[in-house]
Design a protein around this motif. Structure first.
Motif, PDB file in Angstrom:
ATOM      1  N   ILE A 164      -4.096 -17.010  86.692  1.00  0.00           N
ATOM      2  CA  ILE A 164      -5.397 -16.926  86.035  1.00  0.00           C
ATOM      3  C   ILE A 164      -6.149 -15.739  86.618  1.00  0.00           C
ATOM      4  O   ILE A 164      -6.346 -15.647  87.839  1.00  0.00           O
ATOM      5  CB  ILE A 164      -6.222 -18.206  86.236  1.00  0.00           C
ATOM      6  N   TYR A 165      -6.558 -14.829  85.729  1.00  0.00           N
ATOM      7  CA  TYR A 165      -7.376 -13.684  86.144  1.00  0.00           C
ATOM      8  C   TYR A 165      -8.772 -13.883  85.596  1.00  0.00           C
ATOM      9  O   TYR A 165      -8.955 -14.141  84.401  1.00  0.00           O
ATOM     10  CB  TYR A 165      -6.790 -12.372  85.637  1.00  0.00           C
ATOM     11  N   GLU A 166      -9.765 -13.764  86.465  1.00  0.00           N
ATOM     12  CA  GLU A 166     -11.155 -13.963  86.063  1.00  0.00           C
ATOM     13  C   GLU A 166     -12.007 -12.809  86.580  1.00  0.00           C
ATOM     14  O   GLU A 166     -11.984 -12.487  87.775  1.00  0.00           O
ATOM     15  CB  GLU A 166     -11.683 -15.295  86.608  1.00  0.00           C
ATOM     16  N   GLY A 217     -13.682   1.053  87.391  1.00  0.00           N
ATOM     17  CA  GLY A 217     -13.097   0.371  88.545  1.00  0.00           C
ATOM     18  C   GLY A 217     -11.591   0.424  88.582  1.00  0.00           C
ATOM     19  O   GLY A 217     -10.969  -0.153  89.475  1.00  0.00           O
ATOM     20  N   PHE A 218     -10.967   1.118  87.608  1.00  0.00           N
ATOM     21  CA  PHE A 218      -9.509   1.229  87.561  1.00  0.00           C
ATOM     22  C   PHE A 218      -9.068   2.611  88.033  1.00  0.00           C
ATOM     23  O   PHE A 218      -9.782   3.605  87.875  1.00  0.00           O
ATOM     24  CB  PHE A 218      -8.992   1.003  86.140  1.00  0.00           C
ATOM     25  N   ALA A 237     -11.427  -5.434  91.223  1.00  0.00           N
ATOM     26  CA  ALA A 237     -12.423  -6.318  90.624  1.00  0.00           C
ATOM     27  C   ALA A 237     -11.784  -7.607  90.124  1.00  0.00           C
ATOM     28  O   ALA A 237     -10.634  -7.619  89.690  1.00  0.00           O
ATOM     29  CB  ALA A 237     -13.118  -5.600  89.462  1.00  0.00           C
ATOM     30  N   GLY A 238     -12.541  -8.678  90.172  1.00  0.00           N
ATOM     31  CA  GLY A 238     -12.051  -9.958  89.669  1.00  0.00           C
ATOM     32  C   GLY A 238     -11.296 -10.749  90.724  1.00  0.00           C
ATOM     33  O   GLY A 238     -11.151 -10.330  91.877  1.00  0.00           O
ATOM     34  N   SER A 239     -10.812 -11.909  90.320  1.00  0.00           N
ATOM     35  CA  SER A 239     -10.075 -12.796  91.222  1.00  0.00           C
ATOM     36  C   SER A 239      -8.838 -13.330  90.517  1.00  0.00           C
ATOM     37  O   SER A 239      -8.790 -13.406  89.288  1.00  0.00           O
ATOM     38  CB  SER A 239     -10.954 -13.965  91.680  1.00  0.00           C
ATOM     39  N   VAL A 240      -7.838 -13.709  91.318  1.00  0.00           N
ATOM     40  CA  VAL A 240      -6.574 -14.224  90.772  1.00  0.00           C
ATOM     41  C   VAL A 240      -6.265 -15.572  91.416  1.00  0.00           C
ATOM     42  O   VAL A 240      -6.359 -15.724  92.639  1.00  0.00           O
ATOM     43  CB  VAL A 240      -5.419 -13.235  91.024  1.00  0.00           C
ATOM     44  N   ASN A 251      -5.546 -19.432  95.712  1.00  0.00           N
ATOM     45  CA  ASN A 251      -6.444 -18.293  95.562  1.00  0.00           C
ATOM     46  C   ASN A 251      -5.873 -17.138  96.374  1.00  0.00           C
ATOM     47  O   ASN A 251      -5.864 -17.188  97.610  1.00  0.00           O
ATOM     48  CB  ASN A 251      -7.851 -18.643  96.061  1.00  0.00           C
ATOM     49  N   VAL A 252      -5.370 -16.127  95.702  1.00  0.00           N
ATOM     50  CA  VAL A 252      -4.654 -15.060  96.385  1.00  0.00           C
ATOM     51  C   VAL A 252      -5.539 -13.829  96.549  1.00  0.00           C
ATOM     52  O   VAL A 252      -6.367 -13.512  95.687  1.00  0.00           O
ATOM     53  CB  VAL A 252      -3.354 -14.682  95.635  1.00  0.00           C
ATOM     54  N   ARG A 253      -5.342 -13.170  97.666  1.00  0.00           N
ATOM     55  CA  ARG A 253      -6.061 -11.925  97.944  1.00  0.00           C
ATOM     56  C   ARG A 253      -5.168 -10.772  97.488  1.00  0.00           C
ATOM     57  O   ARG A 253      -4.120 -10.527  98.082  1.00  0.00           O
ATOM     58  CB  ARG A 253      -6.374 -11.814  99.435  1.00  0.00           C
ATOM     59  N   CYS A 254      -5.573 -10.109  96.439  1.00  0.00           N
ATOM     60  CA  CYS A 254      -4.706  -9.085  95.863  1.00  0.00           C
ATOM     61  C   CYS A 254      -5.512  -8.118  95.003  1.00  0.00           C
ATOM     62  O   CYS A 254      -6.682  -8.360  94.697  1.00  0.00           O
ATOM     63  CB  CYS A 254      -3.613  -9.731  95.005  1.00  0.00           C
TER      64      CYS A 254
END
Length: 276
Positions: A164-166, A217-218, A237-240, A251-254
């Protein structure tokens, strides 16, 4: 025997490289090239204890302490783990790999009486050319990769994941593939990248342009995964979140890399090291 300092340092740096890679594969942990180079340098420098006269009891204890401290710093630099228990786990695995490798070397040394291998003060010296040493290490690394591929294909069950990408109001959920071959990392921070092959994300952020908007941001980096090779847009940006087949949420740091979908099928590709 005449010992050459350059061969001593390079020998033990290469041995440290092999042991770190072996420990990394066992832990499913990707080590960035910069961390690997720095850690191998520490491992190589620790070999200088071979020059210390170890006939005294306290000197022998000092050598053991130096080697243990060097091993801790090597693991800390390579894996960069802030959790002390996780660091202890990596350290134990690294020491186990080191013990096995050293045991094999000492056994060969004792059985063959070889003058090519010299062992002193918990340090190994190979009296061979750097070319032959690099060739032997390359073969050993190749066998390690072959072993991992065989065990992964023959013994590992196929697990199902979802990613899940948010990012703000944009939320995307896609099937995910756990692939140790995805070693893509951000070149500046060494942070692993989860690759989302998803048309919805790709066109939502207007990534079909030749150059990304500097304010989006890319940025572009080279990419090589099971889905192919080329250039990929990545962002911090965002969370995975990754959900495994037991409905556990990780919840991964990436960083997030976004590419068009493959044959119209959206999916995410991540390295198993992200699951801890």
């Amino acid at each position: 025997m005449k010992i050459y300092i350059d061969i001593l340092l390079v020998t033990n740096a290469i041995m440290t490289l092999i042991m770190l890679e072996a420990a990394g594969r066992i832990c499913h942990k990707v080590i960035s090239p910069l961390r690997l180079l720095t850690a191998c340098s520490v491992g190589g420098l620790s070999s200088l204890v071979m020059a210390i006269d170890s006939r005294g009891y306290f000197t022998a204890v000092l050598i053991v302490v130096i080697k243990l401290v060097s091993a801790v710093f090597t693991v800390l630099i390579a894996f960069g783990c802030k959790d002390p228990w996780q660091l202890l786990r990596y350290f134990i695995i690294y020491c186990a790999v080191d013990a096995v490798f050293t045991g094999i070397v000492v056994t060969l040394w004792q059985m063959s009486g070889s003058k090519v291998i010299f062992f002193r003060n918990l340090t190994v010296y190979f009296d061979i050319s750097l070319f032959k040493l690099a060739l032997a290490c390359g073969i050993a690394y190749g066998l390690l990769c072959l072993y991992e591929n065989i065990t992964r294909r023959c013994f590992n069950r196929v697990a199902k994941y979802e990613a899940i990408y948010e990012n703000g109001g944009c939320i995307v959920k896609v099937p995910a593939i756990c692939d140790s071959g995805n070693r893509l990392c951000d070149s500046f921070t060494g942070t692993p990248v989860v690759v989302f092959c998803c048309d919805r994300l790709f066109y939502h952020y207007d990534l079909d342009r030749d150059e990304p908007d500097p304010l989006s941001g890319f940025r572009l980096i080279p990419c090589s995964t099971v889905s192919g090779e080329g250039i990929i847009h990545i962002t911090a940006a965002g969370s995975v979140k990754i959900i495994d087949d037991k409905d556990r949420v990780h919840n991964v740091r990436c960083y997030v890399g976004i590419k068009p979908s493959l044959n119209g099928k959206s999916r995410a590709i991540f390295n198993p090291a992200l699951l801890g």
